[in-house]
Design a protein around this motif. Structure first.
Motif, mmCIF file in Angstrom:
data_model
loop_
_atom_site.group_PDB
_atom_site.id
_atom_site.type_symbol
_atom_site.label_atom_id
_atom_site.label_comp_id
_atom_site.label_asym_id
_atom_site.label_seq_id
_atom_site.Cartn_x
_atom_site.Cartn_y
_atom_site.Cartn_z
ATOM 1 N N UNK A 158 0.826 -1.214 0.000
ATOM 2 C CA UNK A 158 0.000 0.000 0.000
ATOM 3 C C UNK A 158 0.858 1.261 0.000
ATOM 4 N N UNK A 159 1.850 1.323 0.891
ATOM 5 C CA UNK A 159 2.700 2.509 0.984
ATOM 6 C C UNK A 159 3.510 2.717 -0.287
ATOM 7 N N UNK A 160 3.989 1.637 -0.868
ATOM 8 C CA UNK A 160 4.753 1.723 -2.112
ATOM 9 C C UNK A 160 3.912 2.189 -3.283
ATOM 10 N N UNK A 161 2.699 1.702 -3.336
ATOM 11 C CA UNK A 161 1.779 2.127 -4.404
ATOM 12 C C UNK A 161 1.521 3.630 -4.301
ATOM 13 N N UNK A 162 1.310 4.112 -3.094
ATOM 14 C CA UNK A 162 1.077 5.545 -2.895
ATOM 15 C C UNK A 162 2.317 6.342 -3.296
ATOM 16 N N UNK A 163 3.490 5.891 -2.878
ATOM 17 C CA UNK A 163 4.735 6.593 -3.208
ATOM 18 C C UNK A 163 4.954 6.655 -4.720
ATOM 19 N N UNK A 164 4.603 5.569 -5.402
ATOM 20 C CA UNK A 164 4.785 5.536 -6.858
ATOM 21 C C UNK A 164 3.762 6.400 -7.581
ATOM 22 N N UNK A 165 2.575 6.510 -7.023
ATOM 23 C CA UNK A 165 1.491 7.233 -7.694
ATOM 24 C C UNK A 165 1.446 8.721 -7.358
ATOM 25 N N UNK A 166 2.065 9.115 -6.255
ATOM 26 C CA UNK A 166 1.939 10.502 -5.783
ATOM 27 C C UNK A 166 3.295 11.193 -5.759
ATOM 28 N N UNK A 167 3.479 12.155 -6.673
ATOM 29 C CA UNK A 167 4.746 12.885 -6.747
ATOM 30 C C UNK A 167 4.875 13.966 -5.682
ATOM 31 N N UNK A 168 3.779 14.596 -5.337
ATOM 32 C CA UNK A 168 3.804 15.701 -4.388
ATOM 33 C C UNK A 168 3.990 15.147 -2.969
ATOM 34 N N UNK A 169 5.090 15.539 -2.315
ATOM 35 C CA UNK A 169 5.492 14.940 -1.046
ATOM 36 C C UNK A 169 4.480 15.031 0.073
ATOM 37 N N UNK A 170 3.880 16.203 0.276
ATOM 38 C CA UNK A 170 2.930 16.358 1.375
ATOM 39 C C UNK A 170 1.696 15.501 1.147
ATOM 40 N N UNK A 171 1.229 15.455 -0.085
ATOM 41 C CA UNK A 171 0.074 14.598 -0.392
ATOM 42 C C UNK A 171 0.429 13.131 -0.188
ATOM 43 N N UNK A 172 1.624 12.748 -0.618
ATOM 44 C CA UNK A 172 2.068 11.360 -0.441
ATOM 45 C C UNK A 172 2.078 11.004 1.037
ATOM 46 N N UNK A 173 2.675 11.871 1.846
ATOM 47 C CA UNK A 173 2.764 11.614 3.280
ATOM 48 C C UNK A 173 1.372 11.503 3.900
ATOM 49 N N UNK A 174 0.490 12.424 3.551
ATOM 50 C CA UNK A 174 -0.875 12.378 4.082
ATOM 51 C C UNK A 174 -1.607 11.118 3.682
ATOM 52 N N UNK A 175 -1.450 10.713 2.429
ATOM 53 C CA UNK A 175 -2.119 9.494 1.959
ATOM 54 C C UNK A 175 -1.539 8.252 2.625
ATOM 55 N N UNK A 176 -0.229 8.248 2.858
ATOM 56 C CA UNK A 176 0.381 7.094 3.515
ATOM 57 C C UNK A 176 -0.087 6.968 4.962
ATOM 58 N N UNK A 177 -0.151 8.084 5.662
ATOM 59 C CA UNK A 177 -0.648 8.049 7.041
ATOM 60 C C UNK A 177 -2.095 7.562 7.042
ATOM 61 N N UNK A 178 -2.893 8.070 6.131
ATOM 62 C CA UNK A 178 -4.296 7.631 6.041
ATOM 63 C C UNK A 178 -4.371 6.134 5.755
ATOM 64 N N UNK A 179 -3.506 5.629 4.881
ATOM 65 C CA UNK A 179 -3.497 4.196 4.556
ATOM 66 C C UNK A 179 -3.172 3.350 5.780
ATOM 67 N N UNK A 180 -2.249 3.807 6.624
ATOM 68 C CA UNK A 180 -1.904 3.073 7.839
ATOM 69 C C UNK A 180 -3.095 3.006 8.795
ATOM 70 N N UNK A 181 -3.822 4.108 8.900
ATOM 71 C CA UNK A 181 -5.003 4.138 9.768
ATOM 72 C C UNK A 181 -6.121 3.277 9.204
ATOM 73 N N UNK A 182 -6.315 3.359 7.905
ATOM 74 C CA UNK A 182 -7.379 2.601 7.254
ATOM 75 C C UNK A 182 -7.107 1.101 7.315
ATOM 76 N N UNK A 183 -5.839 0.711 7.180
ATOM 77 C CA UNK A 183 -5.476 -0.703 7.303
ATOM 78 C C UNK A 183 -5.922 -1.230 8.662
ATOM 79 N N UNK A 184 -5.604 -0.490 9.708
ATOM 80 C CA UNK A 184 -5.981 -0.919 11.057
ATOM 81 C C UNK A 184 -7.489 -1.008 11.203
ATOM 82 N N UNK A 185 -8.179 -0.029 10.675
ATOM 83 C CA UNK A 185 -9.636 0.005 10.785
ATOM 84 C C UNK A 185 -10.268 -1.215 10.105
#
Length: 192
Positions: A69-96
């Protein structure tokens, strides 16, 4: 019909995760796991060398999914802040979406198990933190929080871990994603 070994191993891991997802789940024994599956303990040992190996395989599967999941986001999102936000969201969503695996990520399920599992979990958390730090570095200078990427990665990993822990402590009632964007905004991280 006989199941292939890989399929049976996956079934064992899914059953363990489902047992861990039960609110206030007690220590899970191989006897209880075998009983839940309707097989003998010997059947479990045909696929895993012991209980620690079952837990280790579950940690491996958690790591594989998270980093996919994190790798897919990193590959798909060039803008760093958006990438970081999406990765944090993915970690929370995985747990949920995976409460039993969340008990593994918080270490709660490993307290009475082989200490090597805690070491393995620590390495997984460190790897996630390093991924967040790399994304924070890519977010600088757009994100003040990213001025020190290692510090930012640590802060975000602690915050995510706290969200995971609260989810487990409330028997899956305090959703990790609830109001997370507002809290991240307080840290200077705005989600897309």
């Amino acid at each position: 019909m006989t199941l292939r070994s890989g399929t049976r191993q996956a079934l064992i891991l899914e059953t363990l995760a489902a047992m861990l997802a039960q609110p206030h789940a007690a220590r899970i024994t191989t006897a209880a796991l075998a009983d839940k599956m309707g097989v003998s303990e010997a059947a479990l040992y045909r696929h895993f060398s012991g209980k620690a190996a079952i837990y280790m395989a579950l940690l491996d599967s958690i790591e594989a999914q998270l980093f996919e999941d994190l790798g897919h986001i990193a590959a798909a999102e060039d803008q760093g802040a958006r990438r970081l936000g999406r990765q944090v969201h993915a970690l929370l969503l995985f747990a949920e979406r995976h409460p039993g695996r969340t008990r593994m990520l918080t270490g709660d399920a490993l307290v009475t198990e082989d200490w090597q599992l805690q070491v393995r979990l620590g390495a997984l958390i460190d790897a996630i933190q390093a991924e967040l730090a790399a994304s924070a570095q890519a977010a600088h200078p757009d994100l003040a929080l990213a001025a020190d990427p290692q510090l930012a990665g640590g802060l975000l990993m602690h915050w995510v871990s706290g969200r995971w822990l609260r989810y487990a402590q409330t028997s899956w009632q305090a959703l990790p994603t609830a109001r997370h964007a507002e809290e991240l905004a307080l840290m200077g991280l705005r989600l897309p």
